[in-house]
Design a protein around this motif. Structure first.
Motif, short mmCIF file in Angstrom:
data_model
loop_
_atom_site.label_atom_id
_atom_site.label_comp_id
_atom_site.label_asym_id
_atom_site.label_seq_id
_atom_site.Cartn_x
_atom_site.Cartn_y
_atom_site.Cartn_z
N UNK A 269 9.10 -0.70 -3.77
CA UNK A 269 7.82 -1.41 -3.67
C UNK A 269 7.05 -0.95 -2.44
N UNK A 270 7.75 -0.80 -1.32
CA UNK A 270 7.12 -0.34 -0.08
C UNK A 270 6.53 1.06 -0.25
N UNK A 271 7.31 1.95 -0.82
CA UNK A 271 6.86 3.34 -1.01
C UNK A 271 5.69 3.41 -1.99
N UNK A 272 5.75 2.60 -3.07
CA UNK A 272 4.66 2.59 -4.05
C UNK A 272 3.36 2.10 -3.41
N UNK A 273 3.45 1.03 -2.59
CA UNK A 273 2.26 0.50 -1.96
C UNK A 273 1.69 1.47 -0.94
N UNK A 274 2.56 2.14 -0.20
CA UNK A 274 2.09 3.14 0.76
C UNK A 274 1.39 4.30 0.05
N UNK A 275 1.94 4.70 -1.08
CA UNK A 275 1.34 5.80 -1.84
C UNK A 275 -0.03 5.40 -2.41
N UNK A 276 -0.12 4.18 -2.96
CA UNK A 276 -1.40 3.71 -3.49
C UNK A 276 -2.44 3.56 -2.38
N UNK A 277 -1.98 3.09 -1.22
CA UNK A 277 -2.88 2.94 -0.09
C UNK A 277 -3.43 4.29 0.36
N UNK A 278 -2.53 5.27 0.45
CA UNK A 278 -2.95 6.62 0.86
C UNK A 278 -3.92 7.22 -0.15
N UNK A 279 -3.66 6.99 -1.44
CA UNK A 279 -4.55 7.51 -2.47
C UNK A 279 -5.92 6.83 -2.38
N UNK A 280 -5.92 5.52 -2.13
CA UNK A 280 -7.17 4.79 -2.00
C UNK A 280 -7.99 5.26 -0.82
N UNK A 281 -7.32 5.49 0.30
CA UNK A 281 -8.01 5.99 1.49
C UNK A 281 -8.59 7.37 1.25
N UNK A 282 -7.80 8.23 0.60
CA UNK A 282 -8.25 9.58 0.32
C UNK A 282 -9.48 9.57 -0.58
N UNK A 283 -9.46 8.70 -1.60
CA UNK A 283 -10.61 8.60 -2.51
C UNK A 283 -11.84 8.09 -1.77
N UNK A 284 -11.64 7.08 -0.92
CA UNK A 284 -12.75 6.52 -0.15
C UNK A 284 -13.34 7.56 0.80
N UNK A 285 -12.48 8.37 1.41
CA UNK A 285 -12.96 9.42 2.31
C UNK A 285 -13.80 10.44 1.56
N UNK A 286 -13.32 10.81 0.37
CA UNK A 286 -14.06 11.78 -0.44
C UNK A 286 -15.43 11.24 -0.84
N UNK A 287 -15.52 9.93 -1.01
CA UNK A 287 -16.78 9.30 -1.39
C UNK A 287 -17.61 8.86 -0.19
N UNK A 288 -17.06 9.12 1.01
CA UNK A 288 -17.77 8.76 2.24
C UNK A 288 -17.83 7.28 2.50
N UNK A 289 -16.87 6.53 1.95
CA UNK A 289 -16.89 5.08 2.07
C UNK A 289 -15.81 4.53 3.00
N UNK A 290 -14.99 5.42 3.57
CA UNK A 290 -13.87 4.93 4.39
C UNK A 290 -14.33 4.74 5.82
#
Length: 207
Positions: A137-158
């Motif tokens: 669960x910890x690893x899954x949440x960390x992975x989803x968080x990293x993916x979300x941050x990466x997507x936000x950065x690409x969209x200039x929203x982070x």
């Protein structure tokens, strides 16, 4: 008399590690036990570098009860670190008990029976299963968080992590009223480092 040592952990410095204190006290009272010592800290469950957990283990004696709100308070560890922690616990013959794990409640019994021995074995298997689940669960949440941050950065929203200004305001007010660090941490539900940060800001403003 059975010695009960309660371990309380919150993942981030802004969370209150003591939030489950009353729940554990109620659980102990239901089983006619008194919690001897509380060990609370803000630390990631994914590491064994936890001073209060190590202090608990160091101060424990054979047969003591290690009481936790949930198993993931102890174990979001890698397999290697979980094995290390279990080895220390087993060497001291400590009993891990959690309100969420009914099979662990048999460990509160003073007298061993065939049923309790069987349930003890079952409990150990469940502990391993819950530890593995907590880690995943910890690893899954960390992975989803990293993916979300990466997507936000690409969209200039982070914009990065925002500071909790309401907590800082409350801390500042309590510092001005001469409350102690421990009182502020307990009341606001924050870390000692955040209190120190606000205290430094106050001193700089007054300079």
């Amino acid at each position: 008399m059975q010695i009960v040592r309660a371990y309380l952990r919150a993942s981030t410095k802004e969370q209150n590690a003591n939030r489950a204190k009353q729940q554990l006290q109620d659980f102990a009272a239901q089983h006619n036990l008194t919690i001897t010592t509380f060990y609370a800290e803000n630390a990631s469950g994914a590491t064994l570098n936890r001073p209060e957990l190590m202090r608990l283990l160091s101060e424990s004696s054979e047969g003591d009860i290690l009481l936790v709100e949930q198993i993931d308070r102890l174990a979001r560890l890698s397999n290697e670190d979980w094995d290390k922690l279990k080895r220390i616990i087993n060497d001291k013959k400590l009993k891990i008990v959690s309100p969420e794990l009914p099979t662990s409640h048999v460990l509160l019994e003073k007298e061993a029976s065939f049923t309790s021995v069987v349930l003890h074995a079952v409990n150990n298997l469940l502990l391993d299963l819950l530890a593995a689940t907590a880690r995943k669960d910890y690893e899954d949440r960390r992975r989803r968080q990293a993916q979300g941050i990466q997507t936000a950065k690409q969209q200039g929203k982070y914009a990065g992590r925002k500071e909790d200004l309401s907590k800082q305001t409350a801390i500042k007010s309590m510092l001005k009223d001469k409350h102690s660090y421990n009182e502020i941490i307990e009341s606001v539900g924050c870390s000692r480092s955040l209190v120190a940060k606000v205290s430094k800001q106050l001193k700089e403003e007054a300079a």
